[in-house]
Design an enzyme around this catalytic site. Structure first.
Site, short mmCIF file in Angstrom:
data_model
loop_
_atom_site.label_atom_id
_atom_site.label_comp_id
_atom_site.label_asym_id
_atom_site.label_seq_id
_atom_site.Cartn_x
_atom_site.Cartn_y
_atom_site.Cartn_z
CG ASP A 84 -2.01 1.00 1.23
OD1 ASP A 84 -1.96 1.93 0.40
OD2 ASP A 84 -2.93 0.88 2.06
CG ASP A 95 -4.29 5.53 -0.20
OD1 ASP A 95 -3.57 4.52 -0.27
OD2 ASP A 95 -5.03 5.76 0.78
CG HIS A 156 -9.38 6.98 3.00
ND1 HIS A 156 -8.51 7.83 2.36
CD2 HIS A 156 -8.84 5.75 2.88
CE1 HIS A 156 -7.48 7.13 1.91
NE2 HIS A 156 -7.65 5.86 2.20
CG HIS A 164 -7.53 8.15 6.38
ND1 HIS A 164 -8.21 6.96 6.44
CD2 HIS A 164 -6.32 7.84 5.85
CE1 HIS A 164 -7.44 5.98 5.99
NE2 HIS A 164 -6.28 6.49 5.63
CD GLU A 189 -7.80 1.65 2.11
OE1 GLU A 189 -6.79 0.95 2.23
OE2 GLU A 189 -7.85 2.82 2.49
CD GLU A 276 -6.12 2.57 -0.83
OE1 GLU A 276 -5.08 2.03 -0.39
OE2 GLU A 276 -6.66 3.54 -0.30
CO CO Z 1 -6.18 4.29 1.63
#
Ligand code: CO
Length: 295
Positions: A84, A95, A156, A164, A189, A276
């Site tokens: 990640d 992200d 998020h 976030h 995700e 994600e």
């Molecule tokens: Co994330």
């Protein structure tokens, strides 16, 4: 939001996609976690900033582990490896995460469940879709594999220098009727597991956040270097000597000048897979900002 801002999100996403693809190819039996993390961070840094340290979380570890300064951990055959990573251009964040299995395909169904759950969520994302509809779509797909989504890990929304931001996007059915709006940037995700679907805090994962109350020369340098975003203990090298990193962080932790993220582990020791992407919500669909070549 204007086109110039989206262009920065796109730049952040593009280099992240490239870095993750390259990192995934490196994951082989006997390779150090540290070498993969550093290579991904090197590629991101060539064109963007890092919005958080590369997380390399293996098997029952779902998230929040980054290699320490001289980390000697190596991938083993059969490991289910989640990578990640995060980039940013001028604070506009990408992200994204993927999962690979080392030299085996025993847990391929878990990886597929999370990949397909994300894909189905992407297909329904557009202005007007509710958070509840997304959660339901993800849960249904993962359960169709006889697996469970991790209920206390969520997607998020993203805002400038804010990983976030206000919205949480659960991977399970929920009754949040909030509808996505055109122009919002979100990360979805799905985490799939053969455990009970719940993660708990364990030991320190080498990821920290500087608090605004932190004072002094070292804190000032950290603030400048990390832009208020999460950082890895290994990134402290250069601010203090490598031999002082752990001592400095332990001291700052006691003074509550930093926050330490804990490794998140599936409570039953279940194997966890994660996929994600960062998405731009559009009127009739969405744009995947972090897409990558197939690995
Ligand atoms: Co994330």
């Amino acid at each position: 939001m204007n086109e110039e801002i989206y262009e920065q999100y796109r730049r952040a996403g593009r280099v992240l996609g490239k870095a993750l693809s390259a990192g995934a190819k490196m994951v082989k039996e006997g390779v150090r976690y540290l070498d993969v993390a550093e290579e991904i961070e090197r590629i991101i840094s060539s064109e963007a900033g890092l919005s958080f340290p590369v997380n390399i979380s293996v098997n029952e570890v779902a998230a929040h582990y980054t290699p320490s300064l001289n980390d000697s951990l190596k991938f083993k055959k059969g490991d289910v490896v989640k990578i990640d990573a995060g980039s940013h251009v001028n604070g506009y964040i990408g992200d994204s995460a993927l999962t690979v299995e080392v030299g085996s395909n025993e847990n391929e169904h878990i990886i597929k469940a999370s990949e397909e759950a994300l894909q189905e969520a992407i297909e329904i994302v557009r202005a007007g879709v509710s958070i509840a509809e997304i959660g339901e779509t993800i849960e249904k797909k993962i359960k169709s594999y006889g697996l469970r989504p991790v209920k206390n890990l969520q997607g998020h929304s993203l805002e400038r220098y804010n990983l976030h931001a206000g919205l949480s996007i659960p991977n399970v059915s929920n009754n949040n009727g909030r509808k996505l709006k055109e122009g919002e940037v979100i990360a979805i995700e799905p985490f799939a597991t053969n455990g009970s679907g719940y993660v708990v805090d364990r030991e320190n994962g080498n990821i920290y956040l500087l608090k605004s109350r932190a004072k002094g020369r070292i804190a000032d340098e950290m603030r400048k270097k990390f832009d208020g975003l999460p950082f890895a203990s290994r990134w402290m090298e250069g601010i203090v000597g490598w031999d002082k990193v752990n001592m400095t962080l332990a001291f700052m932790l006691r003074r509550r000048a930093v926050y330490a993220y804990k490794k998140l582990v599936e409570v039953d020791g279940g194997i966890v897979a994660q996929t994600e992407h960062t998405l731009l919500v559009k009127k009739d669909g969405c744009e995947v900002l972090t897409s990558r070549e197939k690995t």
